[in-house]
Design a protein around this motif. Structure first.
Motif, PDB file in Angstrom:
ATOM      1  N   GLY A  64     109.416  45.248  91.115  1.00 22.28           N
ATOM      2  CA  GLY A  64     109.197  46.562  90.524  1.00 22.28           C
ATOM      3  C   GLY A  64     109.498  46.662  89.052  1.00 22.28           C
ATOM      4  O   GLY A  64     108.857  47.417  88.333  1.00 22.28           O
ATOM      5  N   ASN A  65     110.491  45.910  88.555  1.00 24.82           N
ATOM      6  CA  ASN A  65     110.861  45.992  87.150  1.00 24.82           C
ATOM      7  C   ASN A  65     110.298  44.851  86.317  1.00 24.82           C
ATOM      8  O   ASN A  65     110.652  44.705  85.147  1.00 24.82           O
ATOM      9  N   ASP A  66     109.442  44.024  86.906  1.00 24.32           N
ATOM     10  CA  ASP A  66     108.838  42.939  86.157  1.00 24.32           C
ATOM     11  C   ASP A  66     107.855  43.507  85.134  1.00 24.32           C
ATOM     12  O   ASP A  66     107.201  44.528  85.361  1.00 24.32           O
ATOM     13  N   ILE A  67     107.706  42.825  84.012  1.00 22.15           N
ATOM     14  CA  ILE A  67     106.926  43.352  82.895  1.00 22.15           C
ATOM     15  C   ILE A  67     105.458  43.521  83.262  1.00 22.15           C
ATOM     16  O   ILE A  67     104.775  44.384  82.724  1.00 22.15           O
ATOM     17  N   LEU A  68     104.946  42.721  84.195  1.00 24.10           N
ATOM     18  CA  LEU A  68     103.543  42.853  84.557  1.00 24.10           C
ATOM     19  C   LEU A  68     103.241  44.201  85.194  1.00 24.10           C
ATOM     20  O   LEU A  68     102.071  44.586  85.310  1.00 24.10           O
ATOM     21  N   ASN A  69     104.263  44.958  85.570  1.00 28.72           N
ATOM     22  CA  ASN A  69     104.062  46.297  86.119  1.00 28.72           C
ATOM     23  C   ASN A  69     104.079  47.372  85.041  1.00 28.72           C
ATOM     24  O   ASN A  69     104.048  48.570  85.356  1.00 28.72           O
ATOM     25  N   ASN A  81     113.465  37.019  86.615  1.00 27.73           N
ATOM     26  CA  ASN A  81     114.513  36.019  86.787  1.00 27.73           C
ATOM     27  C   ASN A  81     114.007  34.624  87.140  1.00 27.73           C
ATOM     28  O   ASN A  81     114.806  33.709  87.315  1.00 27.73           O
ATOM     29  N   ASN A  82     112.691  34.447  87.221  1.00 26.67           N
ATOM     30  CA  ASN A  82     112.207  33.112  87.563  1.00 26.67           C
ATOM     31  C   ASN A  82     112.019  32.234  86.328  1.00 26.67           C
ATOM     32  O   ASN A  82     111.571  31.105  86.415  1.00 26.67           O
ATOM     33  N   SER A  83     112.327  32.773  85.153  1.00 26.95           N
ATOM     34  CA  SER A  83     112.302  32.028  83.892  1.00 26.95           C
ATOM     35  C   SER A  83     113.090  32.842  82.875  1.00 26.95           C
ATOM     36  O   SER A  83     113.207  34.069  83.001  1.00 26.95           O
ATOM     37  N   VAL A 128     101.884  41.079  97.628  1.00 27.38           N
ATOM     38  CA  VAL A 128     102.995  40.303  98.159  1.00 27.38           C
ATOM     39  C   VAL A 128     103.261  39.076  97.293  1.00 27.38           C
ATOM     40  O   VAL A 128     104.410  38.742  96.997  1.00 27.38           O
ATOM     41  N   TYR A 129     102.176  38.424  96.835  1.00 23.30           N
ATOM     42  CA  TYR A 129     102.370  37.187  96.069  1.00 23.30           C
ATOM     43  C   TYR A 129     102.997  37.439  94.699  1.00 23.30           C
ATOM     44  O   TYR A 129     103.472  36.517  94.035  1.00 23.30           O
ATOM     45  N   LEU A 130     103.002  38.718  94.269  1.00 27.29           N
ATOM     46  CA  LEU A 130     103.663  39.069  93.010  1.00 27.29           C
ATOM     47  C   LEU A 130     105.083  39.572  93.221  1.00 27.29           C
ATOM     48  O   LEU A 130     105.721  40.060  92.304  1.00 27.29           O
ATOM     49  N   GLY A 131     105.561  39.468  94.455  1.00 25.99           N
ATOM     50  CA  GLY A 131     106.932  39.832  94.730  1.00 25.99           C
ATOM     51  C   GLY A 131     107.114  41.156  95.433  1.00 25.99           C
ATOM     52  O   GLY A 131     108.235  41.551  95.741  1.00 25.99           O
ATOM     53  N   GLY A 132     106.012  41.867  95.679  1.00 31.20           N
ATOM     54  CA  GLY A 132     106.105  43.142  96.394  1.00 31.20           C
ATOM     55  C   GLY A 132     107.007  44.121  95.677  1.00 31.20           C
ATOM     56  O   GLY A 132     107.032  44.200  94.451  1.00 31.20           O
TER      57      GLY A 132
END
Length: 476
Positions: free
Chosen positions: A329-334, A107-109, A321-325
């Motif tokens: 969890g549902n961000d694509i980088l995971n 959601n940051n872009s 933490v800097y990746l949102g902790g």
């Protein structure tokens, strides 16, 4: 700020205009540029202490390097499977560099949302069930790597082990069954620690590259552990397809992960004429597709799809933490190997929006019809031999020579390359040295096939030699 940086910032419109002019000169000359070239190694220069600025760099590039770029985006580059880039995808790709997004978040872009939309479009294009999770990666090699990493995790959990946490501590080797796996499968298995020797080669059907399903079932009966089955939806040399339906139904009897490598063959789904090749693809646990092939978008771009999103997250989950902790969890980088990711979904979104299902159906059908025309010319010729039926967009053929050799084929292809009008790559099919013509460019027309066959006929090696030895190849 460095003076040259500051000056370039002030002149950014002029720099972009100059860049556009260089690109435009390339596009306008694309039809007349050599399809392939041979470039010798250049002398390495020392890094300057003071730079020359963007405009001077652009001029230096055009003066010294631009004419040495292979015209792989052109209509007669038939090497590998390179589609070139549609106008809409080029527009999208230019904006990728301008916006310079790292689309790892939700959601940051808007960028990750566009990626999800593009994946949704692609699932519809390929006829994949909506339940598949998908993401963009660099290409088919990384897609195979990602999917096989999830398959490895599945194997571990079938054994009661979390390989993502414990590593490959189980001494029982992972087995991978396949008839004609692409080289990127071996590379992925090497990187994953499974090992290249894990591949068990299953028999191919006679005069085919497709798997003998009876032999596959025989192997499945003999193993006591869950295994990975790699099925092909389009082999490299002849675009042969495994019977995905029959393989998929074997999952009712045996425990295996079904991975379908559909790097470019998956695009058969775009056409009613060829979609039957992909019947049964929804049995797959994972699917690989390459976008910088037949989708005709710029390098690099590929997609991976799995039915096991939860296992994929176990493999690729970040904890920082800097990746949102936990919120990330549902961000694509995971779900992918990269944390930093190019916004490579944007060119795909642009071209899908611009040309739609009908546009891609036309490209695929036209390319396949042109491949058929080239195949018919080859088959009718006394100078060439068609090594396999033309199923989709690749023509596999050879010279009709008694003393045929890899060296003869390479020498022939070198002359064709130096002639400049068309480019092919060599292969060896069923132990016969041959030539591949992969037709996958959005610009390729019938005139390009006429030119290609004229070049083949004009540059054929001489003198003619007896033709009896290979005549049996035409039996099909």
């Amino acid at each position: 700020m460095d003076n040259k940086l500051l000056n370039d910032k002030k002149k950014i419109i002029r720099i972009l205009d100059k860049t556009k002019e260089i690109a435009a000169r390339y596009f306008m000359r694309q039809d007349s540029l050599p399809a392939g070239i041979q470039v010798n190694d250049i002398a390495l220069e020392n890094l300057p202490h003071a730079g020359i600025g963007a405009e001077a760099a652009l001029e230096f590039f055009e003066d010294n390097f631009a004419d040495k770029i292979t015209n792989s985006a052109g209509s007669r580059y038939f090497g590998f499977v390179v589609g070139g880039s549609t106008p809409a995808s080029v527009a999208g790709d230019w904006l990728v560099s301008a916006y310079d997004q790292n689309p790892f978040g939700s959601n940051n872009s808007i960028a990750p949302q566009i990626e999800r939309q593009a994946i949704h479009f692609l699932k519809q294009l390929f006829g994949l069930d909506d339940e598949y999770f998908g993401a963009f990666v660099t290409g088919a090699t990384m897609s195979n790597f990602t999917n096989l990493a999830v398959a490895r995790q599945w194997i571990g959990e079938q054994r009661g082990i979390d390989f993502s946490w414990e590593g490959l501590t189980d001494t029982t080797p992972v087995k991978v069954l396949s008839a004609s796996p692409h080289i990127s499968i071996y590379k992925a298995l090497s990187m994953l620690g499974i090992g290249k020797k894990s591949v068990v080669k299953i028999k191919m059907l006679p005069d085919r590259e497709a798997i003998d399903v009876w032999d596959l079932e025989r192997h499945l009966q003999q193993v006591n552990e869950p295994v990975i089955v790699v099925a092909n939806a389009g082999t490299v040399d002849t675009v042969d397809f495994d019977n995905l339906n029959v393989i998929g139904k074997l999952k009712n009897k045996y425990r295996f992960w079904m991975h379908v490598d559909a790097a470019f063959g998956g695009f058969a789904a775009c056409s009613e004429k060829y979609a039957h090749y992909l019947d049964g693809i929804n049995y797959a646990d994972s699917v690989t597709v390459d976008a910088h092939k037949w989708l005709n978008v710029p390098y690099d771009s590929g997609m991976q799809f799995t039915r096991h999103k939860n296992l994929q997250k176990k493999v690729f989950q970040n904890q920082a933490v800097y990746l949102g902790g936990d919120k990330a969890g549902n961000d694509i980088l995971n779900y992918t190997p990269e944390n930093s990711r190019r916004f490579r979904a944007l060119p795909a979104w642009f071209t899908l929006i611009a040309y739609g299902r009908d546009g891609y159906r036309e490209i695929i059908e036209r390319n396949c019809e042109l491949a058929q025309k080239l195949g018919e010319k080859i088959k009718a010729s006394e100078e060439f031999l068609l090594l396999a039926p033309v199923r989709l967009n690749v023509v596999c053929f050879t010279l009709n020579r008694k003393d045929l050799s890899v060296e003869m084929i390479q020498s022939f292809l070198d002359r064709i390359r130096d002639d400049g009008k068309v480019y092919f790559t060599p292969t060896v099919y069923k132990e016969i040295p041959g030539i591949r013509a992969a037709i996958s460019n959005w610009q390729t027309l019938e005139k390009d096939i006429e030119i290609a066959f004229e070049v083949l006929s004009r540059l054929i090696p001489s003198p003619q030699l007896p033709q009896e030895d290979l005549k049996a190849v035409k039996a099909f």
